[in-house]
Design a protein around this motif. Structure first.
Motif, short mmCIF file in Angstrom:
data_model
loop_
_atom_site.label_atom_id
_atom_site.label_comp_id
_atom_site.label_asym_id
_atom_site.label_seq_id
_atom_site.Cartn_x
_atom_site.Cartn_y
_atom_site.Cartn_z
N GLN A 1 23.99 -12.25 117.39
CA GLN A 1 24.11 -11.97 118.83
C GLN A 1 24.27 -13.27 119.62
N ALA A 2 23.50 -14.29 119.25
CA ALA A 2 23.58 -15.58 119.94
C ALA A 2 24.97 -16.20 119.75
N LEU A 3 25.49 -16.14 118.51
CA LEU A 3 26.82 -16.70 118.23
C LEU A 3 27.91 -15.92 118.98
N LEU A 4 27.75 -14.61 119.04
CA LEU A 4 28.72 -13.77 119.74
C LEU A 4 28.75 -14.11 121.23
N ALA A 5 27.56 -14.36 121.77
CA ALA A 5 27.47 -14.73 123.19
C ALA A 5 28.14 -16.07 123.45
N GLN A 6 28.20 -16.93 122.41
CA GLN A 6 28.86 -18.23 122.53
C GLN A 6 30.33 -18.19 122.15
N GLU A 7 30.87 -16.94 122.04
CA GLU A 7 32.29 -16.71 121.70
C GLU A 7 32.63 -17.18 120.29
N ASN A 8 31.64 -17.26 119.42
CA ASN A 8 31.88 -17.63 118.02
C ASN A 8 31.82 -16.34 117.19
N ALA A 9 32.86 -15.51 117.37
CA ALA A 9 32.85 -14.17 116.79
C ALA A 9 32.96 -14.20 115.27
N THR A 10 33.71 -15.15 114.73
CA THR A 10 33.91 -15.18 113.27
C THR A 10 32.60 -15.42 112.54
N GLU A 11 31.83 -16.43 112.99
CA GLU A 11 30.56 -16.72 112.35
C GLU A 11 29.55 -15.61 112.63
N ALA A 12 29.61 -15.03 113.83
CA ALA A 12 28.70 -13.93 114.17
C ALA A 12 28.92 -12.76 113.23
N GLU A 13 30.20 -12.45 112.98
CA GLU A 13 30.52 -11.32 112.12
C GLU A 13 29.98 -11.54 110.70
N ALA A 14 29.99 -12.82 110.26
CA ALA A 14 29.46 -13.13 108.92
C ALA A 14 27.98 -12.80 108.86
N TYR A 15 27.23 -13.12 109.90
CA TYR A 15 25.79 -12.81 109.93
C TYR A 15 25.56 -11.31 109.97
N PHE A 16 26.37 -10.60 110.79
CA PHE A 16 26.22 -9.14 110.86
C PHE A 16 26.50 -8.50 109.49
N ASN A 17 27.52 -9.00 108.81
CA ASN A 17 27.88 -8.44 107.49
C ASN A 17 26.79 -8.74 106.46
N GLU A 18 26.21 -9.94 106.56
CA GLU A 18 25.13 -10.29 105.63
C GLU A 18 23.94 -9.35 105.82
N ALA A 19 23.67 -8.99 107.08
CA ALA A 19 22.57 -8.05 107.35
C ALA A 19 22.89 -6.69 106.74
N SER A 20 24.16 -6.25 106.85
CA SER A 20 24.56 -4.94 106.31
C SER A 20 24.46 -4.91 104.79
N LYS A 21 24.68 -6.07 104.15
CA LYS A 21 24.57 -6.13 102.68
C LYS A 21 23.14 -5.87 102.26
N ILE A 22 22.17 -6.34 103.07
CA ILE A 22 20.77 -6.14 102.72
C ILE A 22 20.42 -4.66 102.82
N ASP A 23 20.82 -4.04 103.98
CA ASP A 23 20.56 -2.60 104.14
C ASP A 23 21.50 -2.07 105.22
N PRO A 24 22.61 -1.43 104.83
CA PRO A 24 23.57 -0.94 105.83
C PRO A 24 23.01 0.15 106.72
N LYS A 25 21.94 0.81 106.30
CA LYS A 25 21.38 1.89 107.10
C LYS A 25 20.27 1.42 108.04
N SER A 26 19.95 0.15 107.97
CA SER A 26 18.95 -0.40 108.90
C SER A 26 19.49 -0.25 110.33
N LYS A 27 18.60 0.10 111.26
CA LYS A 27 19.05 0.29 112.64
C LYS A 27 19.57 -1.04 113.23
N TYR A 28 19.02 -2.17 112.77
CA TYR A 28 19.51 -3.46 113.28
C TYR A 28 20.88 -3.79 112.69
N SER A 29 21.08 -3.44 111.41
CA SER A 29 22.39 -3.65 110.79
C SER A 29 23.45 -2.82 111.52
N MET A 30 23.09 -1.59 111.81
CA MET A 30 24.03 -0.71 112.52
C MET A 30 24.33 -1.26 113.92
#
Length: 917
Positions: free
Chosen positions: A137-166
């Motif tokens: 979220q912090a990276l996205l707010a700084q317009e660094n969408a590519t790196e932000a997406e990497a963090y979001f995807n890493e969270a989904s790998k841990i548990d895609p059904k987690s409410k935070y991953s979603m």
């Protein structure tokens, strides 16, 4: 024994009881605080936790819990302070790091979020996911969408059904404008957990972005249920309800917000928007201006400008909206308002620029172009009007009314292709009145009567009972001298609408042209019975009464009408005009003065009564009448113009200027071009030449070809003795409008440049169009004195034959005869002039010069002395007197007079001095 009163006993008992109560431990206070938090009683929780910290300031757990409560309350800075103290106390809980990160996100401290969590690893998967999402979220707010997406995807790998991953996946999809996918993810997330505020906040933001404003308001409302103290999100609810045009619901939310903070800029902007919607423009202006004192807010300035526009404060509205217009997209409707303001204020150059920047691809733009084009046409700017109407038609090519306007303007501009536009308009809307009438009249103007008839017949084929179509057909038939057909159509129109006076009036005109005057009168009487204020009927009655020599009969009819309908105005106006011409001034005035409802009377009433007063020399009554009228009609320009005209006739130029200056203090009149032109005109007449010139130059920038402005500039150039410039301005003014005064000033400019031949040709040409114009004849005769004496003599002789007391003509004839060498007749007419005006210096001068030429030196000297005494500043009289002294051998006296002349006059008249031997 001392007995205590009951109140003292109670107090002492309470003190004793409290003093005996055991203190709670920190653990108990913290446990109670958690209970209070679960119950939503955050204030009690804060009290308990502060009591813990009062006892034990270094209690890290209490600090952490107090930070959480502050965050729930929306006190983010308080929460940050407590979290930092907890960290200093070595509270190494995963929750503390995550809470600090979440708080920093809310405070937009994105670098601190990243530095706090980037190297941190959490043992529990859910905590690790939260950490990754917060960093993303912090990276996205700084317009660094590519790196932000990497963090979001890493969270989904841990548990895609987690409410935070979603939540992370919804965020990145929303960032990429895949709003549908983002909303699908959020729907699944909310289905599993409705208590996560962030999901509602994101959902509402996406819905607002895609203009689903009501859904957004609902989502933000769900967020507020979870976080009741969220002031900003409540503002978002109101904002989206306004966008959804649910104004009553929005008003409830805004009223609630105002009870919390009546000076908050966001709330005041929302309240201002609602006031604008409710047409409470004063309130909208007050609220938006309140915001502008706190912040430079574009929306507040827009609301303030629009409020001024609707309140009629055009100047203030213009300055507010013009300041923000460059920041708005071309399709924004503020540009439309700005264009209308520029038109009203006369800012034509800026208007053109604004219109060029408007995207003209919608019906609203088309209507704007059409309306402004119509205004330009009324101002005489046909080319500008044509250009705008063309843009309107391009924006809405299937609009028959716009096509009609386009066609009419082209025809006015002698462009026959306008007929094609009118035909196109009729093809779109066959029964459109304006198009049918305009096309038929265009054909009639070209004397193509059959084509005009075809238009009317086609219209009648669609609408056989349409009164306008029947009237058109009847008038075409009259033009073709087919009176029987005309009568059929007019009667049918009358049968269809018996109370419509227009068909009846057409029948009356038809009878009038057939010289069936009594039939016409009968119909006109019927019209007046229906509508006693129908002025054309009276006008035709006057014509018939004049032809039939029945003016007294008409007067009786008017008196009867007034008796039957005492409040009718036009019969009184017509009768008053007639009586005033007959010198029956008392009755003429009485008829109109009996009406005192100035708020409903037509301008013709004011014009008639004021003209009556003027012809009677009752100038004070004129002032009183206009003062009263202008109090009742403070925003009407017509009475001001009538008043100025009468003041000009009375040569009350300073009073006229005062009236204009007063009128220009009113915003409605500040941009009135004609009023500003008259200001320059009366400044000129009161001798304020520099101010008149400055204002005339400014007016030229607005309308460079205005005839009066051109004339004023020509007059000013004459005064400055810049005769060539004067000629240029005046000739241009006269070409546009054959005004008598302009012609005389132009002739003066020619004479001042010794262009007497041009002056003669010009005035002789002017007389061809106005053969009885005495001003032209008089001016021409003055030039003839030197250029064509025989013509001058004939003119003045004719004038004297008509009026033997015309002292000016007698004097001018005497002088012309003197110049021609006919001294006998020159002396004769000079004596006649002197007998009529014995104390006129110019007439005495003429006689004195003629006597001197006849060698009657003594009489000449006596006459010229008197002339000089009457006007000692007249150089010509002084020179003639010096000549007489010289002829009388009094050289010393002659030289004494000449010594008073300046060098230019000495040189100019030296030859004249030496003429007498």
């Amino acid at each position: 024994m001392v007995l205590f009163p009951i109140k003292w006993f109670t107090i002492i008992t309470l003190i004793t009881l409290f003093s005996c109560s055991p203190s709670k431990t920190n653990s108990e206070l913290i446990a109670d605080a958690n209970k209070f938090i679960a119950q939503g009683d955050n204030k009690s929780a804060v009290i308990n936790l502060k009591n813990v910290l009062k006892n034990t300031p270094n209690d890290g757990d209490a600090r952490l819990l107090l930070g959480k409560v502050y965050a729930l309350e929306g006190n983010l800075l308080g929460a940050q302070k407590e979290y930092n103290k907890a960290l200093e106390l070595n509270i190494e809980s995963s929750e503390l790091y995550l809470l600090m990160a979440k708080n920093n996100l809310a405070l937009s401290k994105f670098d601190e979020v990243i530095s706090l969590l980037k190297e941190k690893q959490f043992s529990l998967p859910e905590n690790q996911i939260r950490s990754l999402i917060y960093i993303g979220q912090a990276l996205l707010a700084q317009e660094n969408a590519t790196e932000a997406e990497a963090y979001f995807n890493e969270a989904s790998k841990i548990d895609p059904k987690s409410k935070y991953s979603m939540l992370g996946q919804a965020l990145i999809n929303a960032h990429h404008d895949d709003n549908a996918q983002a909303l699908n993810i959020l729907a699944a997330l909310i289905a599993t957990d409705k208590t996560m505020p962030e999901s509602w906040l994101l959902k509402g933001s996406i819905e607002s972005k895609i203009n689903e404003f009501l859904a957004a308001a609902d989502s933000f409302a769900e967020y507020v249920k979870l976080k009741p103290n969220s002031f900003n999100v409540k503002s978002l609810i109101a904002h989206n309800l306004i966008r959804a045009e649910k104004f009553a619901l929005a008003q409830k939310v805004v009223d609630e917000l105002l009870t919390v903070s009546k000076n908050h800029p966001t709330v005041n902007i929302l309240a201002a928007q609602l006031a604008l919607v409710n047409k409470d423009y004063s309130q909208a202006k007050e609220l938006s201006n309140k915001v502008l004192t706190q912040t430079n807010n574009g929306l507040a300035q827009m609301i303030s400008g629009l409020s001024d526009y609707y309140l009629g404060n055009n100047e203030q509205a213009y300055y507010s909206l013009n300041a923000i217009s460059d920041a708005l997209p071309k399709h924004h409707k503020i540009h439309h308002v700005l264009a209308v303001l520029q038109l009203k204020l006369g800012y034509n150059d800026e208007l053109q620029s604004t219109l060029e920047n408007i995207n003209g691809d919608d019906i609203e733009s088309a209507n704007l172009f059409a309306n402004i084009g119509a205004n330009l046409a009324r101002q005489g700017d046909i080319a500008g009007a044509n250009q705008l109407i063309n843009r309107a038609v391009n924006a809405s090519p299937d609009d028959a009314k716009l096509k009609t306007q386009q066609g009419i303007l082209k025809i006015i501009n002698t462009d026959n292709s306008g007929e094609l536009d009118l035909k196109a308009a009729i093809a779109i809307e066959p029964s459109l009145k304006e198009a049918n009438v305009a096309l038929a009249l265009a054909y009639l103007k070209q004397n193509e009567i059959m084509k005009a008839a075809e238009i009317a017949d086609a219209w009648l084929a669609i609408q056989p009972d349409n009164v306008d179509a029947l009237l058109l057909r009847g008038n075409i038939a009259m033009k073709a001298s087919d009176n029987n057909l005309a009568r059929v159509n007019f009667k049918k129109a009358n049968n269809n609408e018996p109370k419509n006076v227009t068909p009846l009036f057409n029948l009356a005109v038809l009878n009038y042209e057939e010289k069936k005057h009594q039939n016409a009168v009968k119909i006109l009487d019927e019209i007046i019975a229906i509508n006693p204020e129908y002025y054309p009927a009276y006008r035709l009655l006057i014509s018939i009464a004049t032809i039939e020599n029945k003016e007294d009969e008409l007067k009786s009819k008017l008196y009867s009408t007034i008796k039957e309908t005492p409040q009718s105005v036009w019969p009184r106006i017509i009768l008053s005009r007639k009586l005033n011409i007959e010198q029956n001034h008392i009755e003429a005035n009485k008829l109109l003065e009996a009406l005192n409802n100035l708020d409903t009377l037509p301008i013709a009433y004011l014009e008639t009564l004021s003209n009556n007063y003027y012809s009677q020399g009752k100038y004070q009554q004129i002032d009183t009448l206009f003062t009263s009228w202008l109090k009742v009609h403070p925003t009407s320009i017509q009475p001001i113009m009538l008043y100025l005209n009468l003041l000009d006739k009375q040569q009350k130029h300073q009073q006229a200027l005062d009236v204009i200056i007063q009128a220009l203090t009113k915003e409605k009149f500040q941009s009135n071009f004609r009023l500003r032109t008259l200001e320059s005109y009366f400044l000129l007449l009161t001798g304020q030449f520099e101010q008149a010139k400055s204002k005339a130059i400014e007016l030229s920038k607005i309308q460079e070809n205005d005839t009066l402005v051109l004339r004023i500039r020509g007059q000013l150039a004459l005064i400055a003795k810049d005769f060539l410039t004067a000629e240029q301005f005046l000739s241009k003014s006269y070409e546009a409008s054959n005004n008598i005064q302009t012609a005389l000033f132009l002739a003066t400019a020619y004479r001042a440049q010794d262009k007497n031949k041009e002056a003669i040709e010009f005035l002789e040409s002017a007389l061809l169009t106005s053969p009885k114009n005495s001003a032209y004849q008089r001016f021409l005769a003055e030039i003839y004195v030197t250029e064509a004496p025989k013509k001058a003599i004939d003119y003045y002789q004719n004038r004297i034959n008509t009026n033997s007391s015309d002292v000016v003509s007698l004097n001018n004839l005497a002088w012309t005869l003197y110049m021609s060498g006919d001294m006998t007749n020159a002396h004769k007419f000079a004596l006649q002039a002197q007998q009529l005006a014995p104390n006129n210096s110019r007439i005495l001068d003429t006689l004195g010069v003629i006597l001197l030429k006849n060698n009657d030196v003594a009489k000449s000297l006596s006459v010229l002395k008197k002339a000089h005494q009457l006007d000692s500043k007249d150089t010509e009289i002084l020179i003639h007197l010096a000549q007489a002294y010289k002829a009388n051998n009094n050289i010393e006296k002659a030289n004494e007079l000449i010594a008073n002349l300046n060098d230019t006059d000495k040189q100019k008249w030296q030859e004249e001095i030496n003429k007498i031997q």
